[in-house]
Design an enzyme around this catalytic site. Structure first.
Site, PDB file in Angstrom:
ATOM      1  N   ASP A 155       0.842  -1.211   0.000  1.00  0.00           N
ATOM      2  CA  ASP A 155       0.000   0.000   0.000  1.00  0.00           C
ATOM      3  C   ASP A 155       0.868   1.248   0.000  1.00  0.00           C
ATOM      4  O   ASP A 155       0.620   2.212  -0.720  1.00  0.00           O
ATOM      5  CB  ASP A 155      -1.010  -0.012   1.162  1.00  0.00           C
ATOM      6  CG  ASP A 155      -0.392  -0.320   2.513  1.00  0.00           C
ATOM      7  OD1 ASP A 155       0.781  -0.753   2.569  1.00  0.00           O
ATOM      8  OD2 ASP A 155      -1.084  -0.124   3.532  1.00  0.00           O
ATOM      9  N   ASP A 209       1.215  -1.609 -13.630  1.00  0.00           N
ATOM     10  CA  ASP A 209       0.311  -0.714 -14.374  1.00  0.00           C
ATOM     11  C   ASP A 209       0.424   0.710 -13.842  1.00  0.00           C
ATOM     12  O   ASP A 209       0.429   1.681 -14.607  1.00  0.00           O
ATOM     13  CB  ASP A 209      -1.155  -1.168 -14.241  1.00  0.00           C
ATOM     14  CG  ASP A 209      -1.601  -2.033 -15.428  1.00  0.00           C
ATOM     15  OD1 ASP A 209      -0.739  -2.680 -16.053  1.00  0.00           O
ATOM     16  OD2 ASP A 209      -2.815  -2.069 -15.720  1.00  0.00           O
TER      17      ASP A 209
HETATM   18 MG    MG Z   1      -1.731  -6.464 -15.613  1.00  0.00          MG
END
Ligand code: MG
Ligand code: IPM
Length: 365
Positions: free
Chosen positions: A222, A250
């Site tokens: 996190d 990503d």
């Molecule tokens: Mg992915």
């Protein structure tokens, strides 16, 4: 050298065509063999990863992969969905080490959603474990909940698990990679909550004993997600498990302005690899000559470097891409005021030309 070409779905065939042209211009005597994968393979052969495609991938020296997936296959049972092709290739070829660089090209600093000063010069390497974790862990499934507050209710479950050798081998890959860079490695886990993560951390610490020259730190996932947007340049190499790596890669990709620029490599223990752009199949722009072929072209460069022992040819491709960006050409995903918008084929033409090739073949493709 035999290269398996798996174009796949959506923009896959268009971006692959441009990578092929770039490889052709190098004149390196590759043998290419193409096979269907993903939804295209399901349509033609009833399975996203047909036997013949898997056999080709196994026999080849390297695999160049486009992208798979389309909404129209969402109704299929999970085992027949396009994504199963990439998961099946990873598992069957033992591609446990996934390299996802996030590099912010100087010319694209303004395409990032973060302030230019936060991303200028950004160069992170995310190393994601790719064949273990909750992605492949058994058991998984649906059943009647055996216990707890909702005993008797329907439930679903997956299993997060890692063996010690799996963590050690990816840790070694990451320490070796860090050694060739700024010698800083961040291991990302959720050791404050998860048993597998504490186990992961212990194994990474043990492997560190063999790499005292690399500075190691640990970060909860996190916090890592937060630090990536707060101060991304603090990272050099990041190593993490399959699930956290999926998400963080990503996020890191977007820091660079466009996921359309980022290549990736997935390697097995003998250095054989599958190379693919980090982006997906983008069915919304498929067939419109709008996709950015540079991530696939840069994936081909990674393939030359990591699996085919052609580092010099890889560097030529990378500098050709830099040259094309410096000349102001941009596909729609990286376009900004003052630059020239071009299509997929024209971007391929420009890279081919920068490599000293002619653009005649563009007419055919
Ligand atoms: Mg992915
Ligand atoms: C990726 C993709 C895949 C993954 C999907 C398509 C199965 O998101 O390569 O990051 O989750 O690994």
């Amino acid at each position: 050298m035999k290269i398996a070409i798996l174009p796949g779905d959506g923009i896959g065939p268009e971006i692959m065509a441009q990578a092929r042209r770039v490889l052709d211009v190098l004149d390196l005597r590759f043998e290419f063999e193409e096979a269907a994968v993903g939804g295209a393979a399901y349509d033609a052969h009833g399975h996203p990863l047909p036997e013949a495609t898997l056999a080709l991938a196994q026999a080849a020296d390297a695999v160049l992969f486009g992208a798979v997936g389309d909404w129209k296959y969402d109704m299929l049972e999970r085992a027949l969905r396009p994504e199963q092709a990439i998961l099946g290739l990873r598992r069957s070829l033992g591609l446990f080490a996934n390299f996802r660089p996030a590099i912010c090209y100087e010319q694209l600093t303004h395409a990032s959603s973060l302030k230019p000063e936060l991303v200028a010069g950004l160069d992170i390497l995310i190393i994601r474990e790719l064949t273990g974790d909750i992605y492949f862990g058994q058991p998984r499934g649906r059943r009647t909940s055996p216990d707890g507050a909702f005993a008797g209710a329907p439930e679903a479950f997956d299993t997060m698990r890692y063996t010690r050798p799996e963590v050690e081998r990816i840790a070694r890959v990451a320490f070796e990679a860090a050694r060739k860079r700024a010698k800083r490695l961040t291991s990302v886990d959720k050791a404050n909550v998860l048993e597998t993560s504490q186990f992961w951390r212990d194994a990474v610490v043990a492997v560190h004993a063999d790499y005292p020259d690399v500075q190691l730190d640990h970060m909860y996932v996190d916090n890592a997600a937060m630090q990536l947007v707060k101060e991304p340049k603090r990272f050099d190499v990041v190593v993490t498990g399959n699930m956290f790596g999926d998400i963080l890669s990503d996020e890191a990709a977007m820091l660079t302005g466009s996921i359309g620029m980022l290549p990736s490599a997935s390697l097995n223990a003998s250095g054989k690899g599958l190379y693919e752009p980090s982006h997906g199949s983008a069915p919304d722009i498929a067939g419109k000559n709008a996709a950015n072929p540079l991530a696939t072209i840069l994936s081909a460069a990674m393939m030359l470097r990591y699996s085919l022992d052609q580092a010099e040819a890889a560097a030529r491709i990378e500098s050709a891409v830099q040259h094309v960006l410096a000349s102001g050409l941009r596909t729609a995903d990286i376009w900004s005021a003052g630059t020239t918008k071009v299509g997929t084929v024209e971007m391929g033409d420009a890279v081919v030309a920068a490599l000293g090739g002619t653009t005649k073949k563009a007419i055919k493709s």
